[in-house]
Design a protein around this motif. Sequence first.
Motif, mmCIF file in Angstrom:
data_model
loop_
_atom_site.group_PDB
_atom_site.id
_atom_site.type_symbol
_atom_site.label_atom_id
_atom_site.label_comp_id
_atom_site.label_asym_id
_atom_site.label_seq_id
_atom_site.Cartn_x
_atom_site.Cartn_y
_atom_site.Cartn_z
ATOM 1 N N VAL A 1 -9.902 -0.214 -4.064
ATOM 2 C CA VAL A 1 -8.809 -1.031 -3.534
ATOM 3 C C VAL A 1 -8.493 -0.630 -2.097
ATOM 4 O O VAL A 1 -8.399 -1.478 -1.194
ATOM 5 C CB VAL A 1 -7.543 -0.892 -4.416
ATOM 6 N N ARG B 1 -1.584 -1.414 -10.260
ATOM 7 C CA ARG B 1 -2.598 -2.446 -10.064
ATOM 8 C C ARG B 1 -1.994 -3.772 -9.600
ATOM 9 O O ARG B 1 -2.667 -4.559 -8.921
ATOM 10 C CB ARG B 1 -3.388 -2.638 -11.357
ATOM 11 N N ALA C 1 -1.633 -3.589 -6.014
ATOM 12 C CA ALA C 1 -2.980 -3.661 -5.429
ATOM 13 C C ALA C 1 -3.446 -5.105 -5.334
ATOM 14 O O ALA C 1 -4.045 -5.516 -4.329
ATOM 15 C CB ALA C 1 -3.950 -2.837 -6.270
ATOM 16 N N TYR D 1 -8.821 2.912 -7.662
ATOM 17 C CA TYR D 1 -7.888 3.100 -6.540
ATOM 18 C C TYR D 1 -8.659 3.189 -5.227
ATOM 19 O O TYR D 1 -8.288 2.567 -4.229
ATOM 20 C CB TYR D 1 -7.065 4.367 -6.768
ATOM 21 N N ILE E 1 1.970 1.758 -3.484
ATOM 22 C CA ILE E 1 0.860 2.241 -4.310
ATOM 23 C C ILE E 1 0.667 3.741 -4.101
ATOM 24 O O ILE E 1 0.553 4.518 -5.058
ATOM 25 C CB ILE E 1 -0.444 1.494 -3.966
ATOM 26 N N LEU F 1 0.828 -1.208 0.000
ATOM 27 C CA LEU F 1 0.000 0.000 0.000
ATOM 28 C C LEU F 1 0.861 1.256 0.000
ATOM 29 O O LEU F 1 0.528 2.244 -0.672
ATOM 30 C CB LEU F 1 -0.930 -0.011 1.215
#
Length: 291
Positions: free
Chosen positions: A244, A199, A202, A241, A126, A123
């Motif tokens: 997720v 992604r 994710a 996003y 991301i 995370l």
Amino acid sequence: MDAQKLANERRIFTCRGGSHAYGLNTPTSDEDFRGVFIGLLANVFGFFPIEHAQFGGDYMVYEFRKFVNLAKECNPNIIELLFVDERDILFSTPQWEKLRAHRDWFLTRKARHTFAGYAHAQLKKIRGHKTWLGNPQSVEPPSPAKYVRRKWIDDLGNVEVFDQNAYDAAKRTWESYWSWKNNRNETRAKMEEESGYDRKHAMHLVRLLRMAHEILRGDGVLVKRADRDELLSIRDGAWSYEEVVAHAQDLEAKLEELYENSPLPHSPDVHKINDLMLEIYGDFWRERGEF
């Protein structure tokens, strides 16, 4: 002895790893391999330890003691090797099968912290990459001149002071951005630019948190994913996003309750694991006339 030669000659286990082990591979996915070997007595008890060997491509082999130490801490990348699908096991010896027969000894509530910790790392990447995508760094590095501030100092008055901490932080951000930018996989870069976030990270974020739930419920380490199609849809952009992050936060929020009510022990019985490890070492060394 050369680490690769030693690991190759004394392997007790090899399997597929990564996306192929999870069932999340696509036709373009690279193949990863993982393995375990048993070192010489000199490697285990002497001054010349060899804890792992890296082969060409993505093939990592761990010395048995190192592997067991990481497994008892519920390291996600390690403990999953004890639970890979039979079809992904490429080589196995009686020593490995003896360890695998007791794989449940390594399952503890530590999974709540280790799997969630790896998920948080995904995370963080991301969010960091999303920030960079929306706020790219300039080609030129930060100018020190921009970090000169006027500051009142008693006896000296209003003087110019260089803000070293702010400059160092800006320089680190700039270097991190361009290291990421210049070393990105082309396919991954295109994916990020299309969706505004990574992604693939994710997909693994969701996978890791779900695996933490499964372990804490007492279901074991489910490496080959039954939720394969949904996970692949995340990688293919089916989730935004925001979706997720919301799903990850929901999974994280439920972890503490699962932790408190888990049938698993808080920590492993290190005495049982130690005895098993020594027994397996002894089996291997005696078989080769080394002990």
